[in-house]
Design a protein around this motif. Sequence first.
Motif, PDB file in Angstrom:
ATOM      1  N   LEU A 144      38.227  26.391  22.408  1.00 54.35           N
ATOM      2  CA  LEU A 144      39.443  27.061  23.571  1.00 54.35           C
ATOM      3  C   LEU A 144      39.508  28.333  23.601  1.00 54.35           C
ATOM      4  O   LEU A 144      39.857  28.476  22.737  1.00 54.35           O
ATOM      5  N   ALA A 145      39.029  29.047  24.450  1.00 59.54           N
ATOM      6  CA  ALA A 145      38.806  30.313  24.615  1.00 59.54           C
ATOM      7  C   ALA A 145      39.741  31.411  25.079  1.00 59.54           C
ATOM      8  O   ALA A 145      38.723  30.863  26.400  1.00 59.54           O
ATOM      9  N   PRO A 146      40.448  31.150  24.936  1.00 55.61           N
ATOM     10  CA  PRO A 146      41.516  32.469  26.263  1.00 55.61           C
ATOM     11  C   PRO A 146      40.506  33.367  27.159  1.00 55.61           C
ATOM     12  O   PRO A 146      40.658  33.605  26.310  1.00 55.61           O
ATOM     13  N   PHE A 147      40.536  33.033  29.050  1.00 51.13           N
ATOM     14  CA  PHE A 147      39.733  34.335  28.829  1.00 51.13           C
ATOM     15  C   PHE A 147      40.441  34.885  30.137  1.00 51.13           C
ATOM     16  O   PHE A 147      40.807  36.063  29.186  1.00 51.13           O
ATOM     17  N   VAL A 148      41.498  34.538  31.024  1.00 55.83           N
ATOM     18  CA  VAL A 148      41.546  34.756  31.722  1.00 55.83           C
ATOM     19  C   VAL A 148      43.003  34.586  31.938  1.00 55.83           C
ATOM     20  O   VAL A 148      42.638  32.877  32.076  1.00 55.83           O
ATOM     21  N   PHE A 149      44.188  34.604  33.267  1.00 52.18           N
ATOM     22  CA  PHE A 149      44.493  34.190  34.019  1.00 52.18           C
ATOM     23  C   PHE A 149      44.478  34.404  35.184  1.00 52.18           C
ATOM     24  O   PHE A 149      44.718  35.441  35.563  1.00 52.18           O
ATOM     25  N   ALA A 150      45.047  33.743  36.151  1.00 51.46           N
ATOM     26  CA  ALA A 150      45.605  33.478  37.396  1.00 51.46           C
ATOM     27  C   ALA A 150      46.986  33.094  38.264  1.00 51.46           C
ATOM     28  O   ALA A 150      47.351  32.679  37.469  1.00 51.46           O
ATOM     29  N   SER A 151      47.664  34.341  38.715  1.00 54.91           N
ATOM     30  CA  SER A 151      48.674  34.187  39.182  1.00 54.91           C
ATOM     31  C   SER A 151      49.314  34.580  40.884  1.00 54.91           C
ATOM     32  O   SER A 151      48.189  34.873  41.127  1.00 54.91           O
ATOM     33  N   HIS A 152      49.827  33.056  41.330  1.00 56.46           N
ATOM     34  CA  HIS A 152      49.107  33.149  43.130  1.00 56.46           C
ATOM     35  C   HIS A 152      49.980  32.149  43.352  1.00 56.46           C
ATOM     36  O   HIS A 152      50.851  31.613  42.720  1.00 56.46           O
ATOM     37  N   ALA A 153      51.079  33.337  44.528  1.00 58.54           N
ATOM     38  CA  ALA A 153      52.360  32.500  45.367  1.00 58.54           C
ATOM     39  C   ALA A 153      51.466  31.520  46.438  1.00 58.54           C
ATOM     40  O   ALA A 153      51.326  32.565  47.202  1.00 58.54           O
ATOM     41  N   TYR A 154      51.730  30.598  46.035  1.00 62.05           N
ATOM     42  CA  TYR A 154      51.859  29.483  47.119  1.00 62.05           C
ATOM     43  C   TYR A 154      52.991  28.967  48.066  1.00 62.05           C
ATOM     44  O   TYR A 154      53.905  29.925  47.850  1.00 62.05           O
ATOM     45  N   GLU A 155      53.290  28.889  48.988  1.00 60.88           N
ATOM     46  CA  GLU A 155      54.543  28.643  50.255  1.00 60.88           C
ATOM     47  C   GLU A 155      55.761  27.998  49.474  1.00 60.88           C
ATOM     48  O   GLU A 155      57.152  28.114  49.531  1.00 60.88           O
ATOM     49  N   SER A 156      55.767  27.156  48.689  1.00 61.50           N
ATOM     50  CA  SER A 156      56.798  26.635  47.823  1.00 61.50           C
ATOM     51  C   SER A 156      56.873  26.211  46.320  1.00 61.50           C
ATOM     52  O   SER A 156      58.500  26.294  45.786  1.00 61.50           O
ATOM     53  N   PHE A 157      55.620  27.355  45.488  1.00 60.05           N
ATOM     54  CA  PHE A 157      55.895  27.558  44.281  1.00 60.05           C
ATOM     55  C   PHE A 157      54.819  29.181  43.827  1.00 60.05           C
ATOM     56  O   PHE A 157      54.313  28.858  44.677  1.00 60.05           O
ATOM     57  N   HIS A 158      55.044  29.254  42.744  1.00 62.93           N
ATOM     58  CA  HIS A 158      54.150  30.012  42.417  1.00 62.93           C
ATOM     59  C   HIS A 158      53.913  29.578  40.966  1.00 62.93           C
ATOM     60  O   HIS A 158      54.216  28.833  39.687  1.00 62.93           O
TER      61      HIS A 158
END
Length: 134
Positions: A69-83
């Motif tokens: 498993l090679a760490p690559f990139v990440f997403a950070s996204h705000a949905y309506e009830s959680f992040h």
Amino acid sequence: MTKPIVLVVAAALIDVDGRVLICQRPQGKQLAGLWEFPGGKVEPGETPEQCLIRELHEELGITVAQACLAPFVFASHAYESFHLLMPLYLLRRWEGQVTRKEHEALAWVKPDKLGDYPMPPADEPLVAWLRDLL
């Protein structure tokens, strides 16, 4: 009001032809019908890698070594009830045959064609990174 942060981990499985595996979310689930990278929610006491190894076995029937498993990139996204915070790992080696166990469908897709598949908002930005890499 602060939203709870949900940690979800995902993998971009890459085959020998440079195609990436995406999975269609099943009916009855949130965001049903959209395509995503396989993975899931990190359970209490679990590392992201342990979670991904467990989820890939449950969802696809494959065995994954943590060293692959090679760490690559990440997403950070705000949905309506959680992040949502979602690290994406690259995976080129696994044991077993990829099998659809929980999803509506699976597809091996060339990176430049990933945009043809509707994805959840958190997954979309990851596609550009994969396209640049592959």
